[in-house]
Design a protein around this motif. Structure first.
Motif, PDB file in Angstrom:
ATOM      1  N   ARG A 126      33.914  40.249  32.696  1.00  0.00           N
ATOM      2  CA  ARG A 126      33.516  40.934  33.929  1.00  0.00           C
ATOM      3  C   ARG A 126      34.748  41.342  34.728  1.00  0.00           C
ATOM      4  O   ARG A 126      34.856  42.477  35.181  1.00  0.00           O
ATOM      5  CB  ARG A 126      32.633  40.018  34.777  1.00  0.00           C
ATOM      6  CG  ARG A 126      32.145  40.695  36.057  1.00  0.00           C
ATOM      7  CD  ARG A 126      31.627  39.713  37.051  1.00  0.00           C
ATOM      8  NE  ARG A 126      32.737  38.851  37.460  1.00  0.00           N
ATOM      9  CZ  ARG A 126      32.595  37.706  38.085  1.00  0.00           C
ATOM     10  NH1 ARG A 126      31.401  37.252  38.360  1.00  0.00           N
ATOM     11  NH2 ARG A 126      33.643  36.994  38.424  1.00  0.00           N
ATOM     12  N   ASP A 127      35.701  40.433  34.867  1.00  0.00           N
ATOM     13  CA  ASP A 127      36.911  40.709  35.651  1.00  0.00           C
ATOM     14  C   ASP A 127      37.768  41.807  35.029  1.00  0.00           C
ATOM     15  O   ASP A 127      38.346  42.627  35.729  1.00  0.00           O
ATOM     16  CB  ASP A 127      37.748  39.443  35.825  1.00  0.00           C
ATOM     17  CG  ASP A 127      37.050  38.387  36.667  1.00  0.00           C
ATOM     18  OD1 ASP A 127      36.052  38.724  37.351  1.00  0.00           O
ATOM     19  OD2 ASP A 127      37.495  37.226  36.628  1.00  0.00           O
ATOM     20  N   GLN A 152      32.942  35.599  32.478  1.00  0.00           N
ATOM     21  CA  GLN A 152      33.663  35.877  33.726  1.00  0.00           C
ATOM     22  C   GLN A 152      34.935  36.683  33.476  1.00  0.00           C
ATOM     23  O   GLN A 152      35.224  37.620  34.216  1.00  0.00           O
ATOM     24  CB  GLN A 152      33.986  34.588  34.460  1.00  0.00           C
ATOM     25  CG  GLN A 152      32.750  33.961  35.066  1.00  0.00           C
ATOM     26  CD  GLN A 152      33.063  32.764  35.936  1.00  0.00           C
ATOM     27  OE1 GLN A 152      34.099  32.130  35.788  1.00  0.00           O
ATOM     28  NE2 GLN A 152      32.152  32.457  36.826  1.00  0.00           N
ATOM     29  N   HIS A 153      35.672  36.333  32.419  1.00  0.00           N
ATOM     30  CA  HIS A 153      36.882  37.092  32.085  1.00  0.00           C
ATOM     31  C   HIS A 153      36.529  38.545  31.742  1.00  0.00           C
ATOM     32  O   HIS A 153      37.202  39.475  32.181  1.00  0.00           O
ATOM     33  CB  HIS A 153      37.622  36.460  30.907  1.00  0.00           C
ATOM     34  CG  HIS A 153      38.408  35.245  31.272  1.00  0.00           C
ATOM     35  ND1 HIS A 153      39.759  35.170  31.104  1.00  0.00           N
ATOM     36  CD2 HIS A 153      38.032  34.058  31.800  1.00  0.00           C
ATOM     37  CE1 HIS A 153      40.201  33.981  31.509  1.00  0.00           C
ATOM     38  NE2 HIS A 153      39.151  33.302  31.938  1.00  0.00           N
ATOM     39  N   GLN A 174      30.760  30.781  29.235  1.00  0.00           N
ATOM     40  CA  GLN A 174      30.714  31.137  30.652  1.00  0.00           C
ATOM     41  C   GLN A 174      32.050  31.704  31.122  1.00  0.00           C
ATOM     42  O   GLN A 174      32.095  32.698  31.844  1.00  0.00           O
ATOM     43  CB  GLN A 174      30.326  29.916  31.495  1.00  0.00           C
ATOM     44  CG  GLN A 174      30.048  30.251  32.931  1.00  0.00           C
ATOM     45  CD  GLN A 174      28.889  31.233  33.099  1.00  0.00           C
ATOM     46  OE1 GLN A 174      27.901  31.173  32.375  1.00  0.00           O
ATOM     47  NE2 GLN A 174      29.012  32.141  34.032  1.00  0.00           N
ATOM     48  N   MET A 175      33.148  31.080  30.709  1.00  0.00           N
ATOM     49  CA  MET A 175      34.471  31.585  31.084  1.00  0.00           C
ATOM     50  C   MET A 175      34.711  32.960  30.454  1.00  0.00           C
ATOM     51  O   MET A 175      35.264  33.850  31.100  1.00  0.00           O
ATOM     52  CB  MET A 175      35.575  30.621  30.652  1.00  0.00           C
ATOM     53  CG  MET A 175      36.975  31.111  31.018  1.00  0.00           C
ATOM     54  SD  MET A 175      38.280  30.063  30.362  1.00  0.00           S
ATOM     55  CE  MET A 175      38.310  28.809  31.627  1.00  0.00           C
TER      56      MET A 175
END
Length: 93
Positions: free
Chosen positions: A38-39, A35-36, A31-32
């Motif tokens: 995507r960012d 998100q990373h 999950q992290m």
């Protein structure tokens, strides 16, 4: 404390196209990592899909005998894309 792993990031720019490798991120879990990725890689909104794979799960051909692994069998031309005619109007083949 979590151990951070390396994750390989694959993106697709539009539906119907293949994903392509764009880079890597480090994260403690999936999950992290998502998100990373995507960012870091989708700031301009140019992609429709992200795939992430933990680097430890990738398998590579490495330093194998290239001729044995990658040369085309000349007696099986049907395995080559040029064997088949491309229908008119087909794009992104």
């Amino acid at each position: 404390m979590y151990e951070w792993k390396l994750w390989e990031v694959f993106v697709r720019s539009q539906n119907g196209m293949a994903h392509r490798h764009i880079g890597s991120v480090q994260a403690s879990d999936a999950q992290m990592a998502l998100q990373h990725a995507r960012d870091v890689y989708t700031r301009r909104g140019e992609f429709v899909s992200l795939w992430l794979v933990a680097s430890e799960n990738l398998i590579s051909s490495g330093d194998v005998d290239r001729a044995a692994w990658f040369e085309t069998s000349h007696d099986k031309t049907f395995r080559q894309a040029t064997f088949y005619p491309v229908p008119e109007g087909v794009q992104h083949l």
